[in-house]
Design a protein around this motif. Structure first.
Motif, mmCIF file in Angstrom:
data_model
loop_
_atom_site.group_PDB
_atom_site.id
_atom_site.type_symbol
_atom_site.label_atom_id
_atom_site.label_comp_id
_atom_site.label_asym_id
_atom_site.label_seq_id
_atom_site.Cartn_x
_atom_site.Cartn_y
_atom_site.Cartn_z
ATOM 1 N N ILE A 62 2.501 -5.070 17.045
ATOM 2 C CA ILE A 62 2.829 -3.863 16.279
ATOM 3 C C ILE A 62 4.242 -3.966 15.715
ATOM 4 C CG2 ILE A 62 3.204 -1.366 16.430
ATOM 5 C CD1 ILE A 62 0.862 -1.351 18.505
ATOM 6 N N MET A 63 5.186 -4.465 16.526
ATOM 7 C CA MET A 63 6.553 -4.633 16.029
ATOM 8 C C MET A 63 6.581 -5.642 14.878
ATOM 9 S SD MET A 63 8.276 -2.463 17.634
ATOM 10 C CE MET A 63 7.254 -1.368 18.614
ATOM 11 N N ASP A 64 5.805 -6.715 14.999
ATOM 12 C CA ASP A 64 5.704 -7.682 13.900
ATOM 13 C C ASP A 64 5.151 -7.011 12.640
ATOM 14 O OD1 ASP A 64 6.694 -9.807 15.423
ATOM 15 O OD2 ASP A 64 4.690 -10.547 15.968
ATOM 16 N N LYS A 65 4.160 -6.146 12.810
ATOM 17 C CA LYS A 65 3.585 -5.426 11.667
ATOM 18 C C LYS A 65 4.640 -4.531 11.025
ATOM 19 C CE LYS A 65 0.069 -5.247 9.986
ATOM 20 N NZ LYS A 65 -0.455 -5.826 8.722
ATOM 21 N N LEU A 66 5.445 -3.868 11.847
ATOM 22 C CA LEU A 66 6.514 -3.018 11.309
ATOM 23 C C LEU A 66 7.472 -3.831 10.450
ATOM 24 C CD1 LEU A 66 7.211 -0.833 14.451
ATOM 25 C CD2 LEU A 66 6.572 0.055 12.209
ATOM 26 N N ILE A 67 7.840 -5.018 10.924
ATOM 27 C CA ILE A 67 8.754 -5.880 10.173
ATOM 28 C C ILE A 67 8.082 -6.378 8.894
ATOM 29 C CG2 ILE A 67 10.006 -8.075 10.250
ATOM 30 C CD1 ILE A 67 10.448 -7.399 13.312
ATOM 31 N N GLU A 68 6.797 -6.661 8.963
ATOM 32 C CA GLU A 68 6.048 -7.061 7.763
ATOM 33 C C GLU A 68 6.058 -5.937 6.725
ATOM 34 O OE1 GLU A 68 1.376 -7.265 6.623
ATOM 35 O OE2 GLU A 68 1.933 -8.244 8.494
ATOM 36 N N LEU A 69 5.850 -4.709 7.168
ATOM 37 C CA LEU A 69 5.794 -3.565 6.252
ATOM 38 C C LEU A 69 7.172 -3.166 5.743
ATOM 39 C CD1 LEU A 69 3.174 -1.302 8.088
ATOM 40 C CD2 LEU A 69 2.781 -2.852 6.146
ATOM 41 N N ASP A 70 8.192 -3.429 6.543
ATOM 42 C CA ASP A 70 9.572 -3.045 6.224
ATOM 43 C C ASP A 70 10.473 -4.253 6.477
ATOM 44 O OD1 ASP A 70 12.046 -1.772 5.927
ATOM 45 O OD2 ASP A 70 11.933 -0.772 7.868
ATOM 46 N N PRO A 71 10.439 -5.236 5.563
ATOM 47 C CA PRO A 71 11.185 -6.478 5.793
ATOM 48 C C PRO A 71 12.696 -6.276 5.965
ATOM 49 C CG PRO A 71 9.801 -6.663 3.827
ATOM 50 C CD PRO A 71 9.694 -5.258 4.322
ATOM 51 N N THR A 72 13.236 -5.187 5.425
ATOM 52 C CA THR A 72 14.674 -4.931 5.606
ATOM 53 C C THR A 72 14.951 -4.250 6.945
ATOM 54 O OG1 THR A 72 14.542 -2.817 4.431
ATOM 55 C CG2 THR A 72 15.080 -4.792 3.119
ATOM 56 N N ASP A 73 13.899 -3.941 7.686
ATOM 57 C CA ASP A 73 13.964 -3.409 9.047
ATOM 58 C C ASP A 73 14.760 -2.109 9.172
ATOM 59 O OD1 ASP A 73 13.173 -3.478 11.717
ATOM 60 O OD2 ASP A 73 14.984 -4.546 12.342
ATOM 61 N N LYS A 74 14.554 -1.218 8.234
ATOM 62 C CA LYS A 74 15.203 0.097 8.329
ATOM 63 C C LYS A 74 14.715 0.867 9.560
ATOM 64 C CE LYS A 74 16.255 0.802 3.476
ATOM 65 N NZ LYS A 74 15.440 -0.025 2.592
ATOM 66 N N ILE A 75 13.506 0.561 9.996
ATOM 67 C CA ILE A 75 12.923 1.242 11.157
ATOM 68 C C ILE A 75 13.447 0.650 12.474
ATOM 69 C CG2 ILE A 75 10.834 -0.161 11.412
ATOM 70 C CD1 ILE A 75 10.734 3.600 11.463
ATOM 71 N N GLN A 76 14.121 -0.490 12.390
ATOM 72 C CA GLN A 76 14.756 -1.173 13.526
ATOM 73 C C GLN A 76 13.759 -1.641 14.592
ATOM 74 O OE1 GLN A 76 17.941 1.520 14.666
ATOM 75 N NE2 GLN A 76 19.289 0.572 13.165
ATOM 76 N N ALA A 77 12.680 -2.233 14.135
ATOM 77 C CA ALA A 77 11.701 -2.813 15.051
ATOM 78 C C ALA A 77 12.236 -4.087 15.697
ATOM 79 C CB ALA A 77 10.404 -3.104 14.312
ATOM 80 N N ARG A 78 13.120 -4.794 14.993
ATOM 81 C CA ARG A 78 13.662 -6.044 15.541
ATOM 82 C C ARG A 78 14.374 -5.812 16.872
ATOM 83 N NH1 ARG A 78 12.819 -9.635 11.427
ATOM 84 N NH2 ARG A 78 13.230 -8.910 9.342
ATOM 85 N N VAL A 79 15.008 -4.681 17.015
ATOM 86 C CA VAL A 79 15.707 -4.380 18.264
ATOM 87 C C VAL A 79 14.722 -4.371 19.430
ATOM 88 C CG1 VAL A 79 17.017 -2.601 19.512
ATOM 89 C CG2 VAL A 79 17.538 -3.082 17.124
ATOM 90 N N GLN A 89 0.803 -1.228 0.000
ATOM 91 C CA GLN A 89 0.000 0.000 0.000
ATOM 92 C C GLN A 89 0.839 1.283 0.000
ATOM 93 O OE1 GLN A 89 -2.379 -1.244 3.413
ATOM 94 N NE2 GLN A 89 -4.175 -1.249 2.072
ATOM 95 N N ALA A 90 2.102 1.173 0.368
ATOM 96 C CA ALA A 90 2.996 2.340 0.366
ATOM 97 C C ALA A 90 4.428 1.828 0.372
ATOM 98 C CB ALA A 90 2.736 3.238 1.568
ATOM 99 N N ASP A 91 5.353 2.705 0.075
ATOM 100 C CA ASP A 91 6.771 2.333 0.036
ATOM 101 C C ASP A 91 7.365 2.512 1.436
ATOM 102 O OD1 ASP A 91 9.226 1.577 -0.840
ATOM 103 O OD2 ASP A 91 9.536 3.300 -2.166
ATOM 104 N N PHE A 92 6.961 1.646 2.359
ATOM 105 C CA PHE A 92 7.305 1.801 3.765
ATOM 106 C C PHE A 92 8.800 1.682 4.048
ATOM 107 C CE2 PHE A 92 2.829 0.373 4.005
ATOM 108 C CZ PHE A 92 2.312 1.467 4.675
ATOM 109 N N GLY A 93 9.523 0.957 3.237
ATOM 110 C CA GLY A 93 10.948 0.756 3.503
ATOM 111 C C GLY A 93 11.860 1.773 2.848
ATOM 112 N N SER A 94 11.303 2.760 2.168
ATOM 113 C CA SER A 94 12.112 3.718 1.422
ATOM 114 C C SER A 94 12.321 5.013 2.201
ATOM 115 C CB SER A 94 11.437 4.042 0.092
ATOM 116 O OG SER A 94 12.121 5.083 -0.559
ATOM 117 N N TYR A 95 13.550 5.491 2.130
ATOM 118 C CA TYR A 95 13.836 6.808 2.713
ATOM 119 C C TYR A 95 13.309 7.927 1.821
ATOM 120 C CZ TYR A 95 16.865 4.493 6.063
ATOM 121 O OH TYR A 95 17.344 3.691 7.053
ATOM 122 N N ASP A 96 12.947 7.578 0.588
ATOM 123 C CA ASP A 96 12.467 8.565 -0.379
ATOM 124 C C ASP A 96 10.950 8.741 -0.353
ATOM 125 O OD1 ASP A 96 15.075 9.010 -1.268
ATOM 126 O OD2 ASP A 96 14.951 7.337 -2.676
#
Length: 169
Positions: free
Chosen positions: A139-156, A102-109
């Protein structure tokens, strides 16, 4: 040398004219009044009353509550920010229903998508801090789902939660 709280400081503009001048001034007055919770919160509420359509006034309120340790109120404000951010992106206001495509969640752009992710992370973090571990973890799982490369660092945050659960056993 001028005083940090003088009229020039209070009248400065950060939001390129996008936020009404009176609302921005109330944000500055809230900062100046930070030690006086009632006065600072009043200024934040005045800013919201003047510019209820602008996310920045809610962010000011969120930060105030967060740094004052008023986490339940910060959570409620983060929920408002999350819903407004979803509306700006044109995605479902229910974070459970949001999908990666639905959106480019993993992009800095993609600043709106990144902002949504940061708000969702704050929302999840607050749930964790308030002891709502199951919700915070989802919610953290959702973040990882939306950003599989984990740029948002939810895994931490998930690792901290897992360590806490292991320590509790």
């Amino acid at each position: 040398m001028s005083n940090i709280w003088d009229d020039e400081w209070l009248n400065r503009r950060y939001y390129e004219g996008l936020l009404p001048e009176a609302a921005e001034r109330h944000l500055h007055l809230a900062a100046r009044s930070y030690a006086d919770d009632v006065r600072a919160e009043d200024h934040l509420m005045d800013a919201i009353a003047i510019a209820p359509e602008h996310m920045v006034v809610y962010l000011g309120l969120y930060k105030f509550y967060f740094y004052k340790g008023r986490l339940s109120e910060a959570l409620a404000t983060a929920r408002i920010c999350l819903q407004r951010s979803a509306a700006e992106l044109g995605i479902d206001p229910d974070w459970h229903k949001v999908r990666e495509r639905q959106a480019d969640f993993g992009s800095y752009d993609a600043p709106q998508a990144r902002f949504y992710m940061f708000v969702l992370k704050a929302y999840g973090y607050l749930h964790l801090r308030l002891g709502h571990l199951a919700t915070g973890s989802k919610i953290m799982d959702k973040l990882i789902e939306l950003d599989p490369t984990d740029k948002i660092q939810a895994r931490v945050l998930l690792e901290v939660l897992q360590k806490k659960e292991e320590d509790d056993e």
